[in-house]
Design a protein around this motif. Structure first.
Motif, PDB file in Angstrom:
ATOM      1  N   LEU A   1       0.825  -1.207   0.000  1.00  0.00           N
ATOM      2  CA  LEU A   1       0.000   0.000   0.000  1.00  0.00           C
ATOM      3  C   LEU A   1       0.863   1.262   0.000  1.00  0.00           C
ATOM      4  CD1 LEU A   1      -2.753  -1.131   2.523  1.00  0.00           C
ATOM      5  CD2 LEU A   1      -3.020  -0.846   0.051  1.00  0.00           C
ATOM      6  N   SER A   2       1.974   1.225   0.732  1.00  0.00           N
ATOM      7  CA  SER A   2       2.887   2.376   0.748  1.00  0.00           C
ATOM      8  C   SER A   2       3.456   2.634  -0.634  1.00  0.00           C
ATOM      9  CB  SER A   2       4.031   2.135   1.739  1.00  0.00           C
ATOM     10  OG  SER A   2       3.555   2.052   3.071  1.00  0.00           O
ATOM     11  N   GLU A   3       3.819   1.571  -1.345  1.00  0.00           N
ATOM     12  CA  GLU A   3       4.395   1.730  -2.679  1.00  0.00           C
ATOM     13  C   GLU A   3       3.349   2.207  -3.687  1.00  0.00           C
ATOM     14  OE1 GLU A   3       7.609   1.746  -3.354  1.00  0.00           O
ATOM     15  OE2 GLU A   3       7.771   1.477  -1.174  1.00  0.00           O
ATOM     16  N   ILE A   4       2.107   1.774  -3.523  1.00  0.00           N
ATOM     17  CA  ILE A   4       1.033   2.300  -4.375  1.00  0.00           C
ATOM     18  C   ILE A   4       0.890   3.801  -4.149  1.00  0.00           C
ATOM     19  CG2 ILE A   4      -1.456   2.295  -4.782  1.00  0.00           C
ATOM     20  CD1 ILE A   4      -1.431  -0.719  -4.208  1.00  0.00           C
ATOM     21  N   ALA A   5       0.891   4.213  -2.880  1.00  0.00           N
ATOM     22  CA  ALA A   5       0.787   5.641  -2.562  1.00  0.00           C
ATOM     23  C   ALA A   5       1.958   6.418  -3.156  1.00  0.00           C
ATOM     24  CB  ALA A   5       0.731   5.831  -1.050  1.00  0.00           C
ATOM     25  N   ARG A   6       3.166   5.851  -3.084  1.00  0.00           N
ATOM     26  CA  ARG A   6       4.345   6.527  -3.638  1.00  0.00           C
ATOM     27  C   ARG A   6       4.195   6.722  -5.161  1.00  0.00           C
ATOM     28  NH1 ARG A   6       9.426   6.112  -1.463  1.00  0.00           N
ATOM     29  NH2 ARG A   6       8.964   4.060  -0.571  1.00  0.00           N
ATOM     30  N   ALA A   7       3.758   5.672  -5.854  1.00  0.00           N
ATOM     31  CA  ALA A   7       3.664   5.737  -7.317  1.00  0.00           C
ATOM     32  C   ALA A   7       2.512   6.626  -7.772  1.00  0.00           C
ATOM     33  CB  ALA A   7       3.475   4.330  -7.879  1.00  0.00           C
TER      34      ALA A   7
END
Length: 572
Positions: free
Chosen positions: A77-83
């Motif tokens: 979820l953190s990486e989705i938010a980053r992208a």
């Protein structure tokens, strides 16, 4: 929030785990009670259809926000938010925003465009229970659609109401008879112009409704006037089409591909051939198909083996000019990235490791949901094909719309992307239709181009959305003057899937004007399914549906004027 409060009081919070996208045995037993209580709840939205024509938006269209639900799998979820945060607003449904902030910080994710919505929810699978986007009169005003979620997770089913309250957008619900409909987001995709796709799970989960009644609800609430339904897959435990296919534009299907005869490969191929043989794109031409591997799991096993992971690269999400896809192993990920980059030039392709979540039967698409743009400038165009024409200009036609009207439109083109782009004004040819001509080019050239629309209100949009980094292209071919001919022999082999249960594809090759008769016969030689009787020209695919045929061994027979051909077919 009356809907949320009453529903949660009527239906007790389930105590069993809800981390999997698959329905647990406890949930299966709880489903009837859940549906009964769902029919009694108060409604936040409108339970009647929109009074004006509507259009369900496609996933590649412009969005204002991407929604995720924060529970478990916090690294993903953190990486989705980053992208996503560099492309749009990210709305995080959560119970504790401080805990989310701490996790984002620990993962080095900035708070850019991050918004927190404290609201009830049960699970991470917001694709399935989240809201859908429709526009009145194509682009005039945005509204939301809420189906009854096909899992007994009552908090999840209230999330669309929370989004409605958060955004202030109107919402229409298919939750009350005669418009009550059970559906799930992972099992639906559309082309933005009235064509929808699902597996036949939609029929199975609404047993009190006929197919025509379901089609009518989808038409009245979402503008779907052509609803294509495909057989469910033998090894996909949730039967959601986003696990093996994805529309990437109005005429292109990205289709997962297994090695020959492996796992769901035969049924996927039969479904695809059924679509290709019976439907054209919104442009009236055959769908294009881009194949992408369905990789084996870490133990080199496919889903026809028990406990093997259902790895998929089609479970990706568009976020304006970025597309986020699941990653598993470098040797497979690099191939998937190349396929996406070739199919969608200019898009930023971001991969996120999904090995932890894929055993729960979902990946990136399953845990994200779009909120479409309130002020869209819609551009739809069928890309030009390769041509031998070196003398006549190449006409570029497009549908371009904005609520305020289109003031001007342009084509930008070049034969060398390292050189400046040339602009050509497009002319309105009536209604929303615009047209312009790219000058003829010499043989051997490659023409790159994109379209820009400018609204009366001052908004500008391009298509492809990443232009000029993204573009369409076509080749001006050198005419070789070589022609070939080949004799055509009869071929009646390779019917798939075999064993069969449901839509089954029967490839046939004959010379032109060959009279044939195809039928499925039982062991007594009696015709069980008459498939076709008429003239066949060249290569063609026929279809039969064995879902109502008793299991057993059958003979598929083709008769011509001079010969008899047969195949053994097993119906499971």
């Amino acid at each position: 929030m009356k809907k949320s409060i009453l529903f949660l009081l009527l239906f007790p919070v389930l105590s069993f785990a809800q981390s999997s996208n698959r329905m647990s045995p406890q949930e299966l037993s709880a489903m009837p009670s859940y549906l009964q209580q769902a029919s009694l709840r108060n409604h936040s939205g409108t339970t009647q259809p929109p009074g004006t024509p509507v259009r369900a938006s496609a996933e590649w269209e412009e969005i204002d926000a991407l929604m995720i639900a924060w529970t478990g799998y916090s690294t993903i979820l953190s990486e989705i938010a980053r992208a996503a945060q560099t492309e749009t607003k990210v709305i995080i449904i959560c119970s504790d925003s401080n805990a989310v902030k701490n996790t984002l910080t620990s993962n080095g994710v900035p708070f850019t465009n991050i918004n927190y919505l404290i609201a009830p929810f049960n699970s991470i699978w917001c694709r399935d229970y989240g809201q859908w986007n429709i526009y009145r009169q194509d682009v005039d005003s945005l509204a939301l659609i809420d189906w009854t979620y096909n899992r007994p997770r009552p908090k999840d089913d209230t999330v669309p109401s929370s989004i409605m309250n958060y955004t202030g957008l109107p919402m229409f619900e298919t939750t009350t008879a005669p418009y009550d409909l059970i559906h799930t987001g992972g099992n639906f995709m559309c082309d933005g112009f009235g064509t929808g796709f699902s597996s036949k799970l939609i029929l199975n989960e609404n047993p009190t409704k006929t197919e025509s009644q379901i089609d009518s609800i989808m038409n009245r609430f979402m503008g779907i006037d052509r609803y294509i339904k495909m057989e469910v897959l033998p090894y996909d435990g949730i039967h959601h089409i986003d696990m093996h296919m994805k529309l990437i534009d109005e005429e292109t299907i990205l289709m997962g591909e297994y090695p020959a005869t492996i796992a769901d490969g035969p049924q996927i191929e039969a479904n695809l051939q059924y679509v290709l043989s019976n439907y054209n794109s919104v442009f009236g031409t055959p769908y294009k198909v881009v194949r992408i591997p369905m990789p084996p799991d870490a133990n080199n096993l496919y889903p026809n083996n028990s406990n093997a992971d259902y790895r998929t690269f089609t479970n990706s999400v568009f976020v304006n000019k970025t597309i986020i896809l699941p990653f598993y192993e470098t040797k497979y990920d690099t191939t998937a990235t190349r396929i996406y980059e070739e199919a969608l030039p200019g898009y930023k392709v971001v991969g996120i490791d999904c090995n932890s979540i894929i055993p729960s039967l979902g990946a990136i698409h399953c845990i994200t949901k779009e909120i479409a743009a309130r002020d869209p400038l819609l551009i739809s165009h069928q890309p030009l094909h390769d041509t031998y024409n070196t003398t006549v200009p190449y006409t570029v036609a497009a549908r371009i719309q904005h609520a305020s009207g289109i003031q001007q439109a342009y084509i930008y083109y070049t034969t060398d992307t390292a050189q400046p782009w040339q602009s050509i004004s497009m002319n309105n040819t009536g209604g929303y239709n615009w047209s312009g001509d790219i000058p003829a080019q010499v043989g051997g050239s490659t023409v790159y181009y994109y379209i820009e629309g400018r609204s009366v209100s001052g908004k500008t949009q391009v298509r492809p959305m990443p232009a000029p980094s993204g573009f369409w292209k076509f080749n001006v071919m050198l005419n070789s003057g070589i022609s070939t001919t080949a004799s055509v022999k009869i071929d009646f082999t390779g019917t798939f899937p075999n064993p069969s249960h449901g839509i089954t594809c029967i490839p046939v090759v004959t010379p032109d004007n060959t009279s044939i008769s195809i039928s499925l016969k039982n062991v007594l030689g009696q015709t069980v399914i008459p498939v076709f009787n008429g003239i066949n020209n060249g290569e063609k695919k026929y279809f039969m549906n064995t879902s109502s045929t008793a299991p057993g061994v059958y003979l598929l027979e083709m008769l011509t004027k001079d010969s008899r051909y047969s195949q053994t077919i097993i119906v499971r």
